[in-house]
Design a protein around this motif. Structure first.
Motif, mmCIF file in Angstrom:
data_model
loop_
_atom_site.group_PDB
_atom_site.id
_atom_site.type_symbol
_atom_site.label_atom_id
_atom_site.label_comp_id
_atom_site.label_asym_id
_atom_site.label_seq_id
_atom_site.Cartn_x
_atom_site.Cartn_y
_atom_site.Cartn_z
ATOM 1 N N ASN A 1 46.553 24.167 61.644
ATOM 2 C CA ASN A 1 45.632 23.243 62.301
ATOM 3 C C ASN A 1 44.555 22.878 61.295
ATOM 4 O OD1 ASN A 1 43.140 24.955 62.680
ATOM 5 N ND2 ASN A 1 44.574 26.197 63.890
ATOM 6 N N SER A 2 43.804 21.838 61.558
ATOM 7 C CA SER A 2 42.828 21.332 60.596
ATOM 8 C C SER A 2 41.738 22.352 60.267
ATOM 9 C CB SER A 2 42.194 20.042 61.104
ATOM 10 O OG SER A 2 43.159 19.014 61.222
ATOM 11 N N GLY A 3 41.600 23.358 61.100
ATOM 12 C CA GLY A 3 40.637 24.416 60.807
ATOM 13 C C GLY A 3 40.928 25.112 59.495
ATOM 14 N N TYR A 4 42.211 25.204 59.123
ATOM 15 C CA TYR A 4 42.571 25.823 57.850
ATOM 16 C C TYR A 4 42.074 24.983 56.678
ATOM 17 C CZ TYR A 4 45.605 29.143 60.280
ATOM 18 O OH TYR A 4 46.084 30.145 61.083
ATOM 19 N N LEU A 5 42.089 23.670 56.826
ATOM 20 C CA LEU A 5 41.579 22.803 55.767
ATOM 21 C C LEU A 5 40.083 23.020 55.587
ATOM 22 C CD1 LEU A 5 41.651 20.536 53.706
ATOM 23 C CD2 LEU A 5 41.548 18.893 55.595
ATOM 24 N N PHE A 6 39.327 23.035 56.681
ATOM 25 C CA PHE A 6 37.885 23.217 56.566
ATOM 26 C C PHE A 6 37.535 24.618 56.054
ATOM 27 C CE2 PHE A 6 37.929 20.031 60.236
ATOM 28 C CZ PHE A 6 37.828 18.952 59.372
ATOM 29 N N ALA A 7 38.354 25.617 56.420
ATOM 30 C CA ALA A 7 38.164 26.969 55.891
ATOM 31 C C ALA A 7 38.398 26.982 54.383
ATOM 32 C CB ALA A 7 39.104 27.945 56.592
ATOM 33 N N LEU A 8 39.430 26.266 53.946
ATOM 34 C CA LEU A 8 39.711 26.183 52.508
ATOM 35 C C LEU A 8 38.551 25.528 51.768
ATOM 36 C CD1 LEU A 8 41.925 26.547 50.261
ATOM 37 C CD2 LEU A 8 42.509 24.148 50.685
ATOM 38 N N ASP A 9 38.003 24.454 52.321
ATOM 39 C CA ASP A 9 36.856 23.778 51.688
ATOM 40 C C ASP A 9 35.700 24.746 51.478
ATOM 41 O OD1 ASP A 9 38.190 21.328 51.683
ATOM 42 O OD2 ASP A 9 37.338 20.696 53.602
ATOM 43 N N SER A 10 35.360 25.493 52.507
ATOM 44 C CA SER A 10 34.233 26.419 52.421
ATOM 45 C C SER A 10 34.515 27.536 51.427
ATOM 46 C CB SER A 10 33.938 27.018 53.803
ATOM 47 O OG SER A 10 33.600 26.006 54.732
ATOM 48 N N PHE A 11 35.719 28.087 51.492
ATOM 49 C CA PHE A 11 36.097 29.198 50.620
ATOM 50 C C PHE A 11 36.067 28.772 49.156
ATOM 51 C CE2 PHE A 11 39.374 31.729 48.419
ATOM 52 C CZ PHE A 11 38.894 33.004 48.665
ATOM 53 N N ILE A 12 36.649 27.618 48.858
ATOM 54 C CA ILE A 12 36.734 27.179 47.471
ATOM 55 C C ILE A 12 35.375 26.746 46.943
ATOM 56 C CG2 ILE A 12 37.595 25.279 46.023
ATOM 57 C CD1 ILE A 12 40.308 25.737 47.208
ATOM 58 N N PHE A 13 34.542 26.168 47.789
ATOM 59 C CA PHE A 13 33.201 25.792 47.322
ATOM 60 C C PHE A 13 32.449 27.028 46.825
ATOM 61 C CE2 PHE A 13 28.631 25.250 48.111
ATOM 62 C CZ PHE A 13 28.385 24.160 47.290
ATOM 63 N N GLY A 14 32.444 28.086 47.616
ATOM 64 C CA GLY A 14 31.753 29.305 47.209
ATOM 65 C C GLY A 14 32.394 29.966 46.010
ATOM 66 N N LEU A 15 33.727 29.995 45.981
ATOM 67 C CA LEU A 15 34.438 30.641 44.886
ATOM 68 C C LEU A 15 34.274 29.870 43.587
ATOM 69 C CD1 LEU A 15 36.340 32.785 43.803
ATOM 70 C CD2 LEU A 15 38.263 31.490 44.741
ATOM 71 N N ARG A 16 34.425 28.563 43.649
ATOM 72 C CA ARG A 16 34.311 27.758 42.430
ATOM 73 C C ARG A 16 32.906 27.822 41.849
ATOM 74 N NH1 ARG A 16 33.745 23.148 39.723
ATOM 75 N NH2 ARG A 16 35.571 22.310 38.602
ATOM 76 N N ARG A 17 31.926 27.814 42.710
ATOM 77 C CA ARG A 17 30.541 27.946 42.246
ATOM 78 C C ARG A 17 30.331 29.301 41.583
ATOM 79 N NH1 ARG A 17 25.833 26.990 46.583
ATOM 80 N NH2 ARG A 17 26.978 28.725 47.545
ATOM 81 N N GLY A 18 30.996 30.326 42.121
ATOM 82 C CA GLY A 18 30.880 31.660 41.545
ATOM 83 C C GLY A 18 31.571 31.797 40.207
ATOM 84 N N VAL A 19 32.605 30.995 39.968
ATOM 85 C CA VAL A 19 33.321 31.065 38.691
ATOM 86 C C VAL A 19 32.386 30.719 37.545
ATOM 87 C CG1 VAL A 19 35.181 30.068 37.294
ATOM 88 C CG2 VAL A 19 35.582 30.610 39.705
ATOM 89 N N GLY A 20 31.537 29.706 37.763
ATOM 90 C CA GLY A 20 30.572 29.317 36.738
ATOM 91 C C GLY A 20 31.104 28.247 35.804
ATOM 92 N N VAL A 21 31.575 27.130 36.368
ATOM 93 C CA VAL A 21 32.160 26.044 35.577
ATOM 94 C C VAL A 21 31.533 24.711 35.995
ATOM 95 C CG1 VAL A 21 34.361 27.189 35.118
ATOM 96 C CG2 VAL A 21 34.067 25.914 37.245
#
Length: 269
Positions: free
Chosen positions: A162-182
């Motif tokens: 369901n579309s909830g998985y897409l919005f969960a992915l957006d939130s997860f990747i935003f935090g993770l990518r910011r943490g990577v430091g790029v």
């Protein structure tokens, strides 16, 4: 944590890993670190950006099985990039162990701030919000690992989306990518087709470059979707199709690579 001129952040230690590194000039030390970071970025972050953009496009165009594959690939690469930027080896990981990688990321002294709740600017009509089951991050990681598995590239297990998985992915990747430091993801987007870029930013306020009020979902611009599919292979393993299910699987096993669950069912090591 070191920061270079291209806005990369990293904390790996070359002195303990490279012989005679401490005898080099600062300029040569920086050059070595720069090239290490470049390889990490080009090998993991850029491909992860492409996988993530692809996942968003697939989710919005009804290709939900392919969404999970791209989403899992993106998460795996970002997690690996996070670890490498901190000098943590990936050599102990085999296959696509998203849960193991996530556990390792969470164990570092300064883990990234991660969540899977959709962005507060995204408002979902009450008639549809009840369709989105609450998830923990561990639940979400498990969904990516199972439904985005290598076996499921061949639709061995079906999917539940369901579309909830897409919005969960957006939130997860935003935090993770910011943490990577790029650098910001728009650098990766600059070479992509306009259609992909538009789909990427559509109802993705975490990464939005403009402050635009979003209409409640669903609407004419963004539909909420869901699907549940089962497969013949699943039904054969469950024995629910016919008394000859095992014979069918035995023939298939001689002709193709089958998922681990099927091999267990057939008692094949």
């Amino acid at each position: 944590m070191n920061t270079n001129e291209l806005n990369y952040e990293y904390s790996f230690d070359c002195e303990g890993e490279i012989e005679n590194f401490n005898h080099l000039s600062d300029e040569h030390k920086f050059s070595i670190e720069q090239k290490i970071v470049d390889v990490i970025f080009e090998s993991f972050v850029q491909p992860a950006d492409e996988d993530y953009v692809t996942a968003r496009f697939l989710a919005q165009t009804g290709m939900h099985r392919a969404f999970f594959w791209s989403a899992a690939q993106a998460a795996e690469k970002y997690l690996k990039a996070f670890l490498l930027m901190r000098g943590i080896s990936l050599k102990g990981f085999r296959g696509h162990p998203i849960a193991e990688l996530y556990k390792e990321v969470c164990s570092v002294s300064k883990p990234p701030k991660l969540c899977i709740q959709h962005h507060p600017d995204i408002k979902i009509h009450p008639n549809f919000s009840r369709l989105f089951k609450p998830l923990s991050i561990d639940d979400f990681i498990n969904v990516l690992e199972v439904q985005g598995s290598a076996d499921n590239r061949y639709n061995s297990g079906g999917i539940s989306f369901n579309s909830g998985y897409l919005f969960a992915l957006d939130s997860f990747i935003f935090g993770l990518r910011r943490g990577v430091g790029v650098p910001e993801i728009r650098n990766s987007l600059s070479i992509m087709d306009r259609l992909l870029i538009d789909k990427f930013y559509l109802y993705n306020p975490w990464f939005s470059v403009s402050d635009v009020a979003l209409m409640d979902l669903p609407n004419d611009k963004f539909n909420l979707s869901g699907s549940n599919t089962d497969t013949t292979l699943n039904r054969l393993v469950s024995g629910s199709m016919s008394p000859h299910s095992k014979m069918v699987l035995q023939w298939l096993e001689k002709k193709m690579l089958l998922p681990v669950k099927v091999k267990r069912y057939l008692n094949i090591k």
